[in-house]
Motif scaffolding. Structure first.
Motif, mmCIF file in Angstrom:
data_model
loop_
_atom_site.group_PDB
_atom_site.id
_atom_site.type_symbol
_atom_site.label_atom_id
_atom_site.label_comp_id
_atom_site.label_asym_id
_atom_site.label_seq_id
_atom_site.Cartn_x
_atom_site.Cartn_y
_atom_site.Cartn_z
ATOM 1 N N SER A 147 3.046 1.673 -29.248
ATOM 2 C CA SER A 147 1.762 1.569 -29.950
ATOM 3 C C SER A 147 1.942 2.039 -31.379
ATOM 4 O O SER A 147 2.955 2.660 -31.735
ATOM 5 C CB SER A 147 0.681 2.407 -29.255
ATOM 6 O OG SER A 147 1.011 3.790 -29.303
ATOM 7 N N PHE A 148 0.943 1.749 -32.209
ATOM 8 C CA PHE A 148 0.974 2.150 -33.619
ATOM 9 C C PHE A 148 -0.364 2.773 -33.996
ATOM 10 O O PHE A 148 -1.417 2.357 -33.503
ATOM 11 C CB PHE A 148 1.237 0.934 -34.523
ATOM 12 C CG PHE A 148 2.591 0.324 -34.326
ATOM 13 C CD1 PHE A 148 3.673 0.754 -35.066
ATOM 14 C CD2 PHE A 148 2.779 -0.676 -33.381
ATOM 15 C CE1 PHE A 148 4.934 0.196 -34.879
ATOM 16 C CE2 PHE A 148 4.024 -1.243 -33.187
ATOM 17 C CZ PHE A 148 5.099 -0.793 -33.937
ATOM 18 N N PRO A 202 1.501 15.810 -47.440
ATOM 19 C CA PRO A 202 2.213 15.158 -46.333
ATOM 20 C C PRO A 202 1.246 14.601 -45.297
ATOM 21 O O PRO A 202 0.086 15.008 -45.213
ATOM 22 C CB PRO A 202 3.054 16.285 -45.746
ATOM 23 C CG PRO A 202 2.246 17.517 -46.019
ATOM 24 C CD PRO A 202 1.593 17.286 -47.357
ATOM 25 N N PHE A 203 1.761 13.675 -44.507
ATOM 26 C CA PHE A 203 0.983 13.179 -43.375
ATOM 27 C C PHE A 203 0.729 14.317 -42.385
ATOM 28 O O PHE A 203 1.494 15.272 -42.305
ATOM 29 C CB PHE A 203 1.720 12.044 -42.671
ATOM 30 C CG PHE A 203 1.820 10.788 -43.484
ATOM 31 C CD1 PHE A 203 0.687 10.182 -43.990
ATOM 32 C CD2 PHE A 203 3.048 10.210 -43.743
ATOM 33 C CE1 PHE A 203 0.757 9.012 -44.746
ATOM 34 C CE2 PHE A 203 3.149 9.052 -44.484
ATOM 35 C CZ PHE A 203 1.996 8.456 -44.988
ATOM 36 N N GLU A 204 -0.362 14.181 -41.638
ATOM 37 C CA GLU A 204 -0.743 15.235 -40.701
ATOM 38 C C GLU A 204 0.257 15.346 -39.554
ATOM 39 O O GLU A 204 0.613 16.450 -39.134
ATOM 40 C CB GLU A 204 -2.145 14.972 -40.162
ATOM 41 C CG GLU A 204 -2.750 16.148 -39.434
ATOM 42 C CD GLU A 204 -4.249 16.001 -39.254
ATOM 43 O OE1 GLU A 204 -4.909 17.036 -39.036
ATOM 44 O OE2 GLU A 204 -4.761 14.867 -39.322
ATOM 45 N N ARG A 205 0.716 14.227 -39.037
ATOM 46 C CA ARG A 205 1.763 14.263 -38.021
ATOM 47 C C ARG A 205 3.076 14.714 -38.646
ATOM 48 O O ARG A 205 3.353 14.420 -39.813
ATOM 49 C CB ARG A 205 1.976 12.875 -37.400
ATOM 50 C CG ARG A 205 1.136 12.591 -36.175
ATOM 51 C CD ARG A 205 1.625 11.303 -35.529
ATOM 52 N NE ARG A 205 0.830 10.911 -34.394
ATOM 53 C CZ ARG A 205 1.075 11.260 -33.143
ATOM 54 N NH1 ARG A 205 2.113 12.038 -32.870
ATOM 55 N NH2 ARG A 205 0.297 10.836 -32.160
ATOM 56 N N THR A 206 3.896 15.386 -37.879
ATOM 57 C CA THR A 206 5.204 15.818 -38.354
ATOM 58 C C THR A 206 6.279 15.377 -37.358
ATOM 59 O O THR A 206 5.976 14.949 -36.237
ATOM 60 C CB THR A 206 5.269 17.348 -38.516
ATOM 61 O OG1 THR A 206 5.064 17.968 -37.242
ATOM 62 C CG2 THR A 206 4.205 17.834 -39.495
ATOM 63 N N GLU A 235 10.796 1.560 -43.577
ATOM 64 C CA GLU A 235 10.777 2.218 -42.270
ATOM 65 C C GLU A 235 11.703 3.428 -42.230
ATOM 66 O O GLU A 235 12.809 3.402 -42.778
ATOM 67 C CB GLU A 235 11.203 1.221 -41.188
ATOM 68 C CG GLU A 235 11.355 1.802 -39.796
ATOM 69 C CD GLU A 235 11.909 0.791 -38.799
ATOM 70 O OE1 GLU A 235 12.247 1.211 -37.670
ATOM 71 O OE2 GLU A 235 12.012 -0.401 -39.146
ATOM 72 N N ILE A 236 11.253 4.486 -41.575
ATOM 73 C CA ILE A 236 12.103 5.604 -41.172
ATOM 74 C C ILE A 236 12.167 5.587 -39.654
ATOM 75 O O ILE A 236 11.137 5.442 -38.978
ATOM 76 C CB ILE A 236 11.544 6.954 -41.639
ATOM 77 C CG1 ILE A 236 11.222 6.952 -43.132
ATOM 78 C CG2 ILE A 236 12.560 8.070 -41.341
ATOM 79 C CD1 ILE A 236 10.513 8.216 -43.597
ATOM 80 N N GLN A 237 13.370 5.739 -39.101
ATOM 81 C CA GLN A 237 13.562 5.680 -37.653
ATOM 82 C C GLN A 237 13.926 7.054 -37.124
ATOM 83 O O GLN A 237 14.907 7.649 -37.545
ATOM 84 C CB GLN A 237 14.656 4.673 -37.305
ATOM 85 C CG GLN A 237 14.880 4.493 -35.829
ATOM 86 C CD GLN A 237 15.872 3.380 -35.532
ATOM 87 O OE1 GLN A 237 16.176 2.569 -36.392
ATOM 88 N NE2 GLN A 237 16.359 3.340 -34.309
ATOM 89 N N PHE A 238 13.129 7.554 -36.178
ATOM 90 C CA PHE A 238 13.336 8.896 -35.627
ATOM 91 C C PHE A 238 14.053 8.891 -34.279
ATOM 92 O O PHE A 238 14.554 9.923 -33.845
ATOM 93 C CB PHE A 238 11.995 9.613 -35.499
ATOM 94 C CG PHE A 238 11.191 9.592 -36.762
ATOM 95 C CD1 PHE A 238 11.632 10.248 -37.895
ATOM 96 C CD2 PHE A 238 9.998 8.892 -36.833
ATOM 97 C CE1 PHE A 238 10.899 10.218 -39.068
ATOM 98 C CE2 PHE A 238 9.253 8.854 -38.002
ATOM 99 C CZ PHE A 238 9.709 9.516 -39.119
ATOM 100 N N ASN A 275 3.672 9.331 -26.705
ATOM 101 C CA ASN A 275 2.826 9.489 -27.880
ATOM 102 C C ASN A 275 3.511 10.296 -28.986
ATOM 103 O O ASN A 275 2.849 10.932 -29.807
ATOM 104 C CB ASN A 275 1.486 10.144 -27.521
ATOM 105 C CG ASN A 275 0.391 9.796 -28.521
ATOM 106 O OD1 ASN A 275 0.297 8.658 -28.981
ATOM 107 N ND2 ASN A 275 -0.435 10.768 -28.872
ATOM 108 N N GLN A 276 4.850 10.234 -29.008
ATOM 109 C CA GLN A 276 5.622 10.908 -30.039
ATOM 110 C C GLN A 276 6.146 9.879 -31.047
ATOM 111 O O GLN A 276 6.498 8.755 -30.670
ATOM 112 C CB GLN A 276 6.782 11.683 -29.423
ATOM 113 C CG GLN A 276 6.343 12.823 -28.518
ATOM 114 C CD GLN A 276 5.488 13.839 -29.251
ATOM 115 O OE1 GLN A 276 5.868 14.351 -30.309
ATOM 116 N NE2 GLN A 276 4.319 14.129 -28.703
ATOM 117 N N PRO A 277 6.220 10.248 -32.325
ATOM 118 C CA PRO A 277 6.651 9.273 -33.333
ATOM 119 C C PRO A 277 8.119 8.894 -33.200
ATOM 120 O O PRO A 277 8.987 9.770 -33.086
ATOM 121 C CB PRO A 277 6.376 9.983 -34.663
ATOM 122 C CG PRO A 277 6.185 11.411 -34.349
ATOM 123 C CD PRO A 277 5.778 11.518 -32.933
ATOM 124 N N CYS A 278 8.382 7.601 -33.159
ATOM 125 C CA CYS A 278 9.755 7.100 -33.190
ATOM 126 C C CYS A 278 10.002 6.251 -34.431
ATOM 127 O O CYS A 278 11.155 5.938 -34.739
ATOM 128 C CB CYS A 278 10.088 6.318 -31.924
ATOM 129 S SG CYS A 278 8.955 4.990 -31.496
#
Length: 230
Positions: free
Chosen positions: A102-103, A63-67, A92-95, A205-208
């Motif tokens: 930013s990306f 898995p990717f390091e970010r969760t 795309e997955i949308q959270f 800085n949280q994944p969306c």
């Protein structure tokens, strides 16, 4: 570790896709092309650890390091239309409903972005013309299922991809037998290659978003003949 030459991080187009302004971005091009969106339903992430890979070959199971927080999240494709051709440009997955500010390149543990040259990236390898998203727990169970099969395949997934095919892509949202754990599969741009994924990050800085780029665009131009090393 997979690396490929040529890659960029096309911030302008990633922002345009997430904000729904890709039409304005593409109108700057000389060739007539446009993007549409196709929903793939929800992806169940019981652990919040995401694996992006070729689900028919399953080279990557890490898995990717970010969760993200465990849950069910909508997934979609961004389809490039050009004359009579249709290609999956982005998955795309949308959270959350927040647009990214930013990306960053999605990486696995041990991958160091600072070690990459300007024309390199980390990505996953595709040899079946198919990409996908799944939870790490789902991936582990799916891997066991494939290893228990005679030819390391799952006919139900193959059939769903074949039945969904339209010129020139296919999709699947399929659950493991007797489980709500599912995976999402889709054609990968112009076919085989190595493809990067990017986290879209909000102001905290949280994944969306998580977006896989199938390298159709290069600084606003599509190119199916890029030289890729794996």
């Amino acid at each position: 570790m997979e690396r490929a030459k040529y890659m960029y991080k096309n911030d302008n187009l990633l922002h345009a896709i997430c904000s729904g302004t890709s039409e304005q971005y593409l109108s700057q091009e000389k060739s007539k092309k446009w993007l549409t969106v196709q929903s793939l339903g929800e992806l169940f992430l019981p652990t919040g650890k995401i694996v992006a890979n070729d689900p028919l070959c399953l080279y990557e199971t890490t898995p990717f390091e970010r969760t993200v927080a465990p849950g069910k999240y909508p997934a979609k494709l961004h389809l490039l239309h050009f004359d009579t051709d249709i290609r999956v440009a982005y998955a795309e997955i949308q959270f959350s409903n927040t647009d990214p500010v930013s990306f960053e390149l999605a990486t696995h543990a041990g991958e160091d972005i600072t070690s990459l040259n300007e024309d390199e990236f980390y990505g996953y390898g595709v040899d079946s013309g198919t990409g996908g998203f799944m939870d790490y727990e789902t991936c582990m169970e799916y891997d066991k299922k494939l290893k228990a099969s005679k030819d390391y395949s799952w006919s139900e997934l193959d059939d769903m991809l074949e039945e969904s095919y339209v010129d020139t892509y296919s999709t699947a949202n399929i659950c493991l037998p007797e489980s709500e754990k599912n995976m999402i599969a889709f054609s990968s741009g112009y076919g085989d290659g190595v493809y990067p994924s990017f986290w879209g990050l909000d102001q905290n800085n949280q994944p969306c978003r998580l977006i896989t780029d199938f390298c159709i665009f290069d600084d606003g131009e599509d190119d199916e003949d890029e030289d890729v090393e794996s």
